[in-house]
Design a protein around this motif. Structure first.
Motif, PDB file in Angstrom:
ATOM      1  N   GLU A 293       0.822  -1.214   0.000  1.00 22.58           N
ATOM      2  CA  GLU A 293       0.000   0.000   0.000  1.00 22.58           C
ATOM      3  C   GLU A 293       0.857   1.266   0.000  1.00 22.58           C
ATOM      4  O   GLU A 293       0.603   2.208  -0.745  1.00 22.58           O
ATOM      5  CB  GLU A 293      -0.900  -0.012   1.244  1.00 22.58           C
ATOM      6  N   LYS A 294       1.918   1.272   0.836  1.00 21.51           N
ATOM      7  CA  LYS A 294       2.661   2.526   1.045  1.00 21.51           C
ATOM      8  C   LYS A 294       3.844   2.700   0.108  1.00 21.51           C
ATOM      9  O   LYS A 294       4.208   3.826  -0.226  1.00 21.51           O
ATOM     10  CB  LYS A 294       3.156   2.592   2.497  1.00 21.51           C
ATOM     11  N   GLN A 295       4.485   1.617  -0.268  1.00 23.78           N
ATOM     12  CA  GLN A 295       5.673   1.750  -1.134  1.00 23.78           C
ATOM     13  C   GLN A 295       5.690   0.646  -2.196  1.00 23.78           C
ATOM     14  O   GLN A 295       6.619  -0.162  -2.254  1.00 23.78           O
ATOM     15  CB  GLN A 295       6.949   1.677  -0.290  1.00 23.78           C
ATOM     16  N   PRO A 296       4.656   0.632  -3.063  1.00 23.72           N
ATOM     17  CA  PRO A 296       4.612  -0.431  -4.068  1.00 23.72           C
ATOM     18  C   PRO A 296       5.832  -0.433  -4.984  1.00 23.72           C
ATOM     19  O   PRO A 296       6.202  -1.463  -5.539  1.00 23.72           O
ATOM     20  CB  PRO A 296       3.330  -0.112  -4.859  1.00 23.72           C
ATOM     21  N   GLU A 297       6.471   0.729  -5.135  1.00 20.29           N
ATOM     22  CA  GLU A 297       7.651   0.812  -6.015  1.00 20.29           C
ATOM     23  C   GLU A 297       8.773  -0.107  -5.538  1.00 20.29           C
ATOM     24  O   GLU A 297       9.575  -0.588  -6.343  1.00 20.29           O
ATOM     25  CB  GLU A 297       8.134   2.261  -6.155  1.00 20.29           C
ATOM     26  N   LEU A 298       8.817  -0.363  -4.227  1.00 18.43           N
ATOM     27  CA  LEU A 298       9.858  -1.267  -3.721  1.00 18.43           C
ATOM     28  C   LEU A 298       9.552  -2.709  -4.121  1.00 18.43           C
ATOM     29  O   LEU A 298      10.453  -3.473  -4.487  1.00 18.43           O
ATOM     30  CB  LEU A 298       9.971  -1.159  -2.194  1.00 18.43           C
ATOM     31  N   LEU A 299       8.288  -3.079  -4.072  1.00 16.84           N
ATOM     32  CA  LEU A 299       7.929  -4.452  -4.465  1.00 16.84           C
ATOM     33  C   LEU A 299       8.087  -4.631  -5.970  1.00 16.84           C
ATOM     34  O   LEU A 299       8.466  -5.706  -6.432  1.00 16.84           O
ATOM     35  CB  LEU A 299       6.501  -4.773  -4.031  1.00 16.84           C
ATOM     36  N   GLU A 300       7.808  -3.563  -6.718  1.00 15.55           N
ATOM     37  CA  GLU A 300       7.924  -3.675  -8.194  1.00 15.55           C
ATOM     38  C   GLU A 300       9.347  -3.993  -8.638  1.00 15.55           C
ATOM     39  O   GLU A 300       9.557  -4.645  -9.649  1.00 15.55           O
ATOM     40  CB  GLU A 300       7.466  -2.359  -8.859  1.00 15.55           C
ATOM     41  N   HIS A 321      15.792  -7.070  -7.559  1.00 21.91           N
ATOM     42  CA  HIS A 321      15.813  -8.435  -8.100  1.00 21.91           C
ATOM     43  C   HIS A 321      14.991  -8.488  -9.378  1.00 21.91           C
ATOM     44  O   HIS A 321      13.785  -8.230  -9.352  1.00 21.91           O
ATOM     45  CB  HIS A 321      15.229  -9.434  -7.094  1.00 21.91           C
ATOM     46  N   HIS A 322      15.665  -8.811 -10.489  1.00 30.74           N
ATOM     47  CA  HIS A 322      14.962  -9.029 -11.758  1.00 30.74           C
ATOM     48  C   HIS A 322      15.430 -10.362 -12.331  1.00 30.74           C
ATOM     49  O   HIS A 322      16.627 -10.647 -12.322  1.00 30.74           O
ATOM     50  CB  HIS A 322      15.238  -7.882 -12.734  1.00 30.74           C
ATOM     51  N   THR A 338      15.703   4.573  -6.707  1.00 35.08           N
ATOM     52  CA  THR A 338      14.720   4.158  -5.696  1.00 35.08           C
ATOM     53  C   THR A 338      15.418   3.559  -4.476  1.00 35.08           C
ATOM     54  O   THR A 338      15.111   3.896  -3.323  1.00 35.08           O
ATOM     55  CB  THR A 338      13.739   3.123  -6.300  1.00 35.08           C
ATOM     56  N   LEU A 339      16.383   2.682  -4.733  1.00 33.76           N
ATOM     57  CA  LEU A 339      17.083   2.018  -3.623  1.00 33.76           C
ATOM     58  C   LEU A 339      17.892   3.025  -2.804  1.00 33.76           C
ATOM     59  O   LEU A 339      17.826   3.044  -1.568  1.00 33.76           O
ATOM     60  CB  LEU A 339      18.029   0.944  -4.168  1.00 33.76           C
ATOM     61  N   ASN A 340      18.632   3.874  -3.516  1.00 35.94           N
ATOM     62  CA  ASN A 340      19.542   4.758  -2.796  1.00 35.94           C
ATOM     63  C   ASN A 340      18.800   5.870  -2.056  1.00 35.94           C
ATOM     64  O   ASN A 340      19.227   6.298  -0.993  1.00 35.94           O
ATOM     65  CB  ASN A 340      20.601   5.315  -3.758  1.00 35.94           C
ATOM     66  N   THR A 341      17.655   6.295  -2.626  1.00 33.86           N
ATOM     67  CA  THR A 341      16.837   7.291  -1.918  1.00 33.86           C
ATOM     68  C   THR A 341      16.304   6.693  -0.617  1.00 33.86           C
ATOM     69  O   THR A 341      16.280   7.344   0.435  1.00 33.86           O
ATOM     70  CB  THR A 341      15.664   7.742  -2.811  1.00 33.86           C
ATOM     71  N   GLU A 342      15.886   5.453  -0.693  1.00 33.41           N
ATOM     72  CA  GLU A 342      15.369   4.775   0.492  1.00 33.41           C
ATOM     73  C   GLU A 342      16.458   4.691   1.574  1.00 33.41           C
ATOM     74  O   GLU A 342      16.210   4.934   2.755  1.00 33.41           O
ATOM     75  CB  GLU A 342      14.895   3.377   0.072  1.00 33.41           C
TER      76      GLU A 342
END
Ligand SMILES: Cc1cc2nc3c(=O)[nH]c(=O)nc-3n(C[C@H](O)[C@H](O)[C@H](O)COP(=O)(O)OP(=O)(O)OC[C@H]3O[C@@H](n4cnc5c(N)ncnc54)[C@H](O)[C@@H]3O)c2cc1C
Length: 403
Positions: A293-300, A321-322, A338-342
């Motif tokens: 719900e809150k950070q779908p971009e991480l799951l994507e 992971h791809h 995305t990773l480094n901002t997190e």
């Protein structure tokens, strides 16, 4: 990176004197098998396709993720831990009983940690308050905690609600461990190590195995084929049967930030959606819903947001992971961003990124480990779940003990 000095490659076309064991692949899985074979008094020949190991074993976090395994993998990981420490002493590479800290910033995250702590022996998963978490990580997280609670970050996540210390996890340095272990092995009696020598095929007869290599033939009683994600190059049918894919991960290295020093690996919510001891917990389902719900971009991007600090102070950041049969060589900048901002959000300060790279490991949805005797005396060993550093010495101990 220094390469071990070794004897000349076997440039013979006739089979050489047989050794007890031939190891194909000088990543951590192959070298751990070699180390245990040497410890058991066996003669060993290691062949490695490259001029020095450059596979998954040098591209990772150097995090031996012992505590978060479950079932058979947990048993293997605990055995591995023992031998990581033993061979670090013997071979002179850095390994630290630094543990890992899992950061929790919501109750859903904390609930997973509470449940795991409750089913483990006392002290193995130690629940932490925010202050205790900061005490474990110093400036790596205290700045993040403050930043998330101040007015300059409207809508930001809340600060820490706590965390957990995973006592049994180890830290090693992926950039130096494999080279130092290979150097040590090459100095042991009865060991030969041949770089730039690829295994091409295997023939079994009543006396043992002939390994066809790019520099001639080798003879052995037992061969361990430890080629990581490249199983399909040698054994395509086996790779298809085990549904092995290449999992590609995007990674970065940051320069040492002034005043930031931390020993444990640092894991976050997405780590709790990946490692089995966490995902086995009933509270993991609610955590998955929350992140979705809150950070779908991480799951994507299949994120496991985590970071470790190397002995020189630089910080390894990752990962995504791809999954592919053949990995695309092109790094997607938005994934790294995305990773480094997190992570910089957690640390509360910008980081100077000095390197980016892609790591690849073998992945399978059939089983977390592939061990298959292809012919009598030829055994393929590949960790197909992204925890080959964690399991390497335990898996090798089990396989070599059975000879
Ligand atoms: C970015 C990233 C982060 C990771 N983080 C972690 C972590 O924190 N903790 C953890 O436990 N695990 C982690 N892993 C997984 C771990 O790194 C791997 O599972 C492990 O390194 C696999 O070791 P290996 O020896 O099987 O493979 P590799 O290290 O890839 O070595 C295989 C070797 O075989 C050689 N080879 C291939 N074919 C031939 C041939 N025909 N002849 C001769 N040689 C050959 C290759 O050149 C290579 O050197 C991570 C992986 C990646 C990519």
């Amino acid at each position: 990176m220094n390469n071990p000095s070794t004897s000349s490659p076997a440039a013979n076309s006739a089979p050489s004197q047989p050794t007890d064991v031939v190891i194909v692949g000088a990543g951590i899985v192959g070298l751990a098998h070699a180390a245990h074979a040497v410890a058991n008094g066996l003669t060993v020949t290691i062949i490695e396709r490259d001029h020095h190991a450059a596979g998954a074993s040098v591209r990772n976090f150097g995090h031996c993720c012992i505590t978060a395994q479950s079932g058979e993998l947990y048993e293997l990981a605990q055995t591995s831990r023992k031998y990581w420490l033993e061979f670090s002493e013997r071979a002179g590479f850095w390994a630290s009983e630094a543990g890992a800290v899992v950061l929790a910033r919501t109750e859903a995250e904390m609930n997973v940690l509470r449940e795991l702590s409750a089913v483990r022996e006392p002290g193995q998963v130690e629940l932490l308050s925010p202050a205790q978490t900061r005490a474990r990580l110093g400036a790596a997280v205290s700045a993040a905690d403050e930043a998330h609670n101040d007015d300059t970050h409207p809508g930001a996540w809340p600060g820490l609600v706590g965390g957990a210390f995973l006592r049994d996890d180890l830290r090693v340095d992926p950039r130096t461990t494999v080279a130092l272990l290979a150097q040590w092995l090459s100095r042991q009696p009865g060991v030969e190590l041949h770089w730039n020598t690829a295994a091409l095929g295997f023939d079994q007869d009543s006396d043992g195995v002939t390994v066809q290599t790019s520099r001639g033939k080798l003879r052995a009683k037992q061969v361990f084929v430890c080629v990581g994600h490249d199983v399909d190059y040698l054994f395509p049918e086996l790779a298809e049967e085990h549904r092995i894919q290449r999992c590609a991960l995007q990674m970065s290295l940051a320069a040492k930030p002034s005043g930031v020093e931390f020993a444990p690996a640092v894991l976050t919510a997405t780590s709790m959606l990946r490692y089995p001891a966490f995902t086995d917990m009933p509270a993991a389902a609610a955590l998955h819903s929350e992140v979705l719900e809150k950070q779908p971009e991480l799951l994507e991007i299949g994120a496991n947001v985590m970071f470790t600090q190397r002995p020189d102070g630089t910080i390894i950041l990752g990962d995504s992971h791809h999954y592919h049969s053949t990995a695309d060589p092109f790094l997607d900048e938005s994934v790294t961003e995305t990773l480094n901002t997190e992570i910089t959000g957690r640390m509360g300060q910008p980081l100077e990124i000095i390197q980016r790279w892609q790591g690849i490991y073998a992945s399978s949805d059939v089983a977390p480990i592939l061990i298959r005797e292809i012919h009598p005396g030829v055994t393929v060993v590949s960790v197909t779940s992204g925890v080959g550093m964690t399991l390497s010495f335990g898996l090798a101990h089990r396989n070599v003990s059975q000879l």
